[in-house]
Design an enzyme around this catalytic site. Structure first.
Site, PDB file in Angstrom:
ATOM      1  N   GLY A 188       0.768  -1.117   0.097  1.00  0.00           N
ATOM      2  CA  GLY A 188      -0.120   0.142   0.336  1.00  0.00           C
ATOM      3  C   GLY A 188       1.012   1.446  -0.009  1.00  0.00           C
ATOM      4  O   GLY A 188       1.745   1.350  -0.584  1.00  0.00           O
ATOM      5  N   SER A 189       0.376   2.251   0.844  1.00  0.00           N
ATOM      6  CA  SER A 189       1.187   3.548   0.652  1.00  0.00           C
ATOM      7  C   SER A 189       2.458   3.733   1.208  1.00  0.00           C
ATOM      8  O   SER A 189       3.070   4.813   0.922  1.00  0.00           O
ATOM      9  CB  SER A 189       0.172   4.570   1.696  1.00  0.00           C
ATOM     10  OG  SER A 189      -1.233   4.542   1.088  1.00  0.00           O
ATOM     11  N   ALA A 190       2.918   2.639   1.767  1.00  0.00           N
ATOM     12  CA  ALA A 190       4.414   2.655   2.068  1.00  0.00           C
ATOM     13  C   ALA A 190       5.186   2.741   0.778  1.00  0.00           C
ATOM     14  O   ALA A 190       6.519   3.198   0.871  1.00  0.00           O
ATOM     15  CB  ALA A 190       4.720   1.298   3.022  1.00  0.00           C
ATOM     16  N   LEU A 191       4.784   2.528  -0.253  1.00  0.00           N
ATOM     17  CA  LEU A 191       5.514   2.537  -1.461  1.00  0.00           C
ATOM     18  C   LEU A 191       5.446   3.887  -2.311  1.00  0.00           C
ATOM     19  O   LEU A 191       5.984   4.099  -3.432  1.00  0.00           O
ATOM     20  CB  LEU A 191       5.247   1.380  -2.749  1.00  0.00           C
ATOM     21  CG  LEU A 191       5.483  -0.032  -1.843  1.00  0.00           C
ATOM     22  CD1 LEU A 191       5.201  -1.012  -3.131  1.00  0.00           C
ATOM     23  CD2 LEU A 191       6.727  -0.040  -1.229  1.00  0.00           C
TER      24      LEU A 191
ATOM     25  N   SER B 180      -1.708  10.869   2.677  1.00  0.00           N
ATOM     26  CA  SER B 180      -1.714   9.720   1.704  1.00  0.00           C
ATOM     27  C   SER B 180      -2.621   9.561   0.889  1.00  0.00           C
ATOM     28  O   SER B 180      -3.553   8.644   0.731  1.00  0.00           O
ATOM     29  CB  SER B 180      -1.505   8.698   3.037  1.00  0.00           C
ATOM     30  OG  SER B 180      -1.129   7.296   2.420  1.00  0.00           O
TER      31      SER B 180
END
Length: 310
Positions: free
Chosen positions: A59-62, A114
């Site tokens: 998810g948003s960690a990338l 995000s």
């Protein structure tokens, strides 16, 4: 990690700490833990090394990688603004933000809060070919070359259409191991070059092999965006006085039995680089299917359950 997992009543969890300059693994943990003297007393799923032997949609960690590749491609400037009040439709597929932003949002605001819409739009600017080439250089499209036999290969997207490109832009559509993600984050400690995670101690004077991915300028500007995530965005619970942490939260819904994403089954993470003023360490913590507990403010997001553990 155990404290965080118990507090969130998670199904499992993992963490990995790297020296971002050399790729040396300083610590690795997988939960539930196993007594190595009596491994047969626990189920096989418990014996899984969740830091290296399993893959997850992050998810948003990338999202920081989407921003960095776009800045290097010359299709994104920090002065750009995005309309996050609308639904972005890509070839008939709607992309929405869970919490729409009111008014035009800057790149910093889009990263701090995000936004899926902004990152999908940015990914489409980059294009499928360049996006996949960068993800390959980051090590996210192949097995992490760490000295562990269980290091798991990623799940890569088969399609290269616009919808897949947009979804990859906000961290879905592919799955990687935590150690591979930590290895990718070493670019922020090396001016844009990635080093491989390793279990072997680095001897001073030995050369460190690296793979150039981003320019130093794009890396520095993305690191500043990640610092904003901690100071005023989704990772405020990781903002420690005296230590300038930068990073990105991830709250990825997992597929349910019907094949659709299930909002009640999440993989929640926080990937951190510190100190942001002179990046040296990479720390990734993730919890598998955390629950909304009173201890975590009735939230199970990466910012609520993983950022405090980092």
């Amino acid at each position: 990690l155990a404290d965080a997992a118990w507090g969130a009543k998670a199904k499992g969890g993992a963490a990995i700490l790297l020296d971002g300059k050399t790729g040396e693994t300083l610590a690795m943990a997988s939960w539930p833990q196993v007594d190595p003297n009596q491994p047969a007393e626990v189920p096989e799923t418990t014996r899984l090394n969740r830091a290296a032997g399993a893959v997850y949609e992050m998810g948003s960690a990338l999202k920081p990688f989407t921003a960095a590749m776009a800045m290097d491609a010359g299709v994104l400037r920090l002065t750009d603004r995005f309309d996050l009040t609308r639904t972005l439709t890509v070839d008939g597929v709607p992309i929405r933000d869970p919490h729409p932003f009111t008014g035009p949002a800057t790149v910093r605001e889009a990263m701090a809060y995000s936004s899926n819409v902004a990152m999908a739009e940015i990914a489409l600017r980059v294009g499928a070919e360049r996006q996949r080439a960068v993800l390959q250089k980051l090590g996210l499209f192949h097995r992490a070359p760490i000295e562990l036999p269980e290091s798991a290969p990623p799940l890569r997207p088969r399609a290269q259409d616009r919808v897949t490109t947009a979804i990859l832009g906000y961290g879905h559509g592919a799955a990687q191991s935590l150690v591979a993600v930590a290895g990718a984050y070493t670019v922020f400690a090396n001016g844009g070059a990635r080093v491989n995670p390793t279990l072997i101690r680095h001897t001073p004077g030995d050369p460190v092999r690296s793979t150039p991915v981003f320019t130093e300028l794009a890396t520095r500007e993305t690191l500043a965006l990640m610092r904003d995530v901690v100071v005023e965005g989704t990772a405020k619970k990781a903002d420690l006085g005296g230590l300038d942490i930068a990073g990105k939260t991830g709250t990825a819904e997992k597929p349910g039995k019907d094949g659709k994403y299930d909002p009640d089954r999440m993989f929640s993470s926080f990937a951190a680089v510190f100190p942001a003023s002179a990046p040296r360490y990479v720390l990734v913590v993730a919890l598998d299917e955390p629950q909304r507990t009173e201890e975590n403010g009735n939230m199970a997001t990466g910012g609520a359950v993983a950022a405090p553990a980092v």
